[in-house]
Design a protein around this motif. Structure first.
Motif, mmCIF file in Angstrom:
data_model
loop_
_atom_site.group_PDB
_atom_site.id
_atom_site.type_symbol
_atom_site.label_atom_id
_atom_site.label_comp_id
_atom_site.label_asym_id
_atom_site.label_seq_id
_atom_site.Cartn_x
_atom_site.Cartn_y
_atom_site.Cartn_z
ATOM 1 N N LEU A 105 0.839 13.479 -2.312
ATOM 2 C CA LEU A 105 0.442 13.608 -3.713
ATOM 3 C C LEU A 105 -1.058 13.355 -3.819
ATOM 4 O O LEU A 105 -1.690 12.919 -2.853
ATOM 5 N N GLY A 111 -3.994 4.429 -3.527
ATOM 6 C CA GLY A 111 -5.134 5.109 -2.928
ATOM 7 C C GLY A 111 -5.358 6.471 -3.562
ATOM 8 O O GLY A 111 -4.467 7.040 -4.199
ATOM 9 N N GLY A 156 -7.387 8.489 1.170
ATOM 10 C CA GLY A 156 -6.901 7.156 1.519
ATOM 11 C C GLY A 156 -7.992 6.110 1.365
ATOM 12 O O GLY A 156 -8.943 6.311 0.613
ATOM 13 N N TYR A 186 6.074 13.744 1.565
ATOM 14 C CA TYR A 186 5.239 14.717 0.878
ATOM 15 C C TYR A 186 3.971 13.999 0.432
ATOM 16 O O TYR A 186 3.938 12.785 0.342
ATOM 17 N N SER A 202 6.162 4.441 1.711
ATOM 18 C CA SER A 202 6.083 5.819 1.221
ATOM 19 C C SER A 202 7.331 6.106 0.396
ATOM 20 O O SER A 202 8.392 5.545 0.666
ATOM 21 N N ILE A 203 7.232 6.979 -0.610
ATOM 22 C CA ILE A 203 8.456 7.345 -1.346
ATOM 23 C C ILE A 203 9.113 8.591 -0.750
ATOM 24 O O ILE A 203 10.167 9.006 -1.205
ATOM 25 N N GLY A 204 8.524 9.185 0.265
ATOM 26 C CA GLY A 204 9.148 10.359 0.883
ATOM 27 C C GLY A 204 8.103 11.209 1.582
ATOM 28 O O GLY A 204 6.905 10.988 1.410
ATOM 29 N N TYR A 258 0.862 -1.173 0.000
ATOM 30 C CA TYR A 258 0.000 0.000 0.000
ATOM 31 C C TYR A 258 0.898 1.221 0.000
ATOM 32 O O TYR A 258 1.759 1.376 0.866
ATOM 33 N N VAL A 259 0.696 2.056 -1.016
ATOM 34 C CA VAL A 259 1.533 3.226 -1.222
ATOM 35 C C VAL A 259 0.905 4.379 -0.446
ATOM 36 O O VAL A 259 -0.177 4.839 -0.785
ATOM 37 N N GLY A 303 -2.515 11.091 -5.549
ATOM 38 C CA GLY A 303 -2.830 9.665 -5.617
ATOM 39 C C GLY A 303 -1.585 8.826 -5.441
ATOM 40 O O GLY A 303 -0.458 9.332 -5.481
ATOM 41 N N PRO A 322 1.704 7.933 2.466
ATOM 42 C CA PRO A 322 2.640 8.767 3.227
ATOM 43 C C PRO A 322 2.868 8.222 4.646
ATOM 44 O O PRO A 322 3.839 8.601 5.296
ATOM 45 N N PRO A 325 3.886 7.338 -6.861
ATOM 46 C CA PRO A 325 4.770 6.550 -5.983
ATOM 47 C C PRO A 325 4.865 5.078 -6.404
ATOM 48 O O PRO A 325 5.949 4.499 -6.382
HETATM 49 C C1 4G3 Z 1 -3.176 7.050 0.987
HETATM 50 C C2 4G3 Z 1 1.757 8.101 -1.308
HETATM 51 C C3 4G3 Z 1 -2.865 7.453 -0.302
HETATM 52 C C4 4G3 Z 1 -3.332 7.981 1.983
HETATM 53 C C5 4G3 Z 1 0.436 8.377 -1.644
HETATM 54 C C6 4G3 Z 1 -2.864 9.710 0.385
HETATM 55 C C7 4G3 Z 1 2.198 10.434 -1.298
HETATM 56 C C8 4G3 Z 1 2.651 9.132 -1.134
HETATM 57 C C9 4G3 Z 1 -2.718 8.777 -0.610
HETATM 58 C C10 4G3 Z 1 -3.171 9.310 1.692
HETATM 59 C C11 4G3 Z 1 0.046 9.690 -1.770
HETATM 60 C C12 4G3 Z 1 4.072 8.868 -0.780
HETATM 61 C C13 4G3 Z 1 -2.381 9.196 -2.000
HETATM 62 N N1 4G3 Z 1 0.941 10.697 -1.605
HETATM 63 N N2 4G3 Z 1 4.752 9.826 -0.153
HETATM 64 N N3 4G3 Z 1 -1.242 10.079 -2.031
HETATM 65 O O1 4G3 Z 1 4.569 7.776 -1.042
HETATM 66 O O2 4G3 Z 1 -3.291 10.214 2.689
#
Ligand code: 4G3
Length: 237
Positions: free
Chosen positions: A143, A118, A122, A141, A137-139, A91-92, A145, A94, A149
């Motif tokens: 995004l 997501g 979320g 911040y 998470s990729i970092g 699951y990608v 969606g 933050p 990531p």
């Molecule tokens: C889940 C990953 C997904 C919850 C997703 C927002 C940044 C990253 C999302 C949520 C994302 C990352 C979609 N933004 N840093 N946005 O890897 O609050």
């Protein structure tokens, strides 16, 4: 061979990005496969809705459990038909652990990887509890969606799958392979804007070139990434 399965509301975005350049050719050569599954195809809502308001109030919408769960089940069934099962589901988010090169190396050993992207604020926690094995998470911040990531992670993992890169050692020699940043590199011409290529690189002495490159890598890492430099020194000690 690694099979990437991406659960998303925007399959075209993911496929468009990942079927380009090196990864596109790797797909054609059957080194990897990339499948995007549209979560919306699995909603039972007659209007195709996949999101709803959050219990407890507050801004924003949440992806509902049902379509996500059914999309995941469909992918797992396809994987099971090939005799595999229990694939990792990433699951990608933050809220996850921060992605790094060692994670990419470990994930590149898997036969199948399922990415869950997501949107909105979320996904309903209950479906995450049932299907997700890794939150990444990729970092730090946020995004709009999880697609970008997921694409970042698929790219970092796929280039480590045997056969994807033609030059077999480029995947290991580059930055982070040994925890150091890459050394500076030069191509033709020998002089450009009054700047000369470092003479040692033209010497033909491969041992000297290697030593110079390692020295440059260490200097660069010390200067730009003191955290990586400290870790490198501890490993060498
Ligand atoms: C889940 C990953 C997904 C919850 C997703 C927002 C940044 C990253 C999302 C949520 C994302 C990352 C979609 N933004 N840093 N946005 O890897 O609050």
């Amino acid at each position: 061979m690694t099979n990437f399965h991406i659960l998303t509301l925007f399959p075209e975005m993911v496929l468009q990005g990942l079927h380009t350049s090196i990864l596109g050719r790797a797909v054609e050569r059957n080194c990897i496969s990339i499948e995007a599954v549209n979560i919306r195809d699995y909603t039972l809502d007659k209007h195709g809705k996949v999101d709803d308001y959050t219990y407890g109030g507050g801004a924003g919408m949440l992806m509902q459990a049902q379509p996500v769960y059914d999309a995941w089940r469909a992918v797992e069934e396809r994987i099971a038909a090939r005799g595999a099962s229990g694939s990792r589901v990433i699951y990608v988010t933050p809220q996850g652990r921060t992605f790094h090169q060692k994670m990419a190396q470990e994930l590149a050993q898997e036969e199948d990887l399922i990415f869950l992207c997501g949107h909105y604020e979320g996904i309903d926690e209950r479906v995450l509890e049932e299907i997700v094995t890794d939150e990444i998470s990729i970092g730090d911040y946020v995004l709009t969606g999880g697609e970008l990531p997921a694409m970042v992670m698929v790219d970092a993992i796929a280039r480590l799958v045997p056969g994807v890169l033609h030059n077999t050692d480029s995947a290991v020699t580059e930055s982070f392979g040994d925890g150091l940043l890459e050394y500076p590199q030069y191509s033709r011409p020998e002089i450009w804007h009054d700047k000369r290529v470092p003479p040692i690189l033209l010497s033909g002495d491969h041992a000297k070139v290697d030593a110079w490159r390692l020295e440059q890598s260490i200097l660069r890492t010390k200067e730009r990434r003191p955290d990586l430099y400290e870790a490198y020194c501890s490993r060498k000690a």
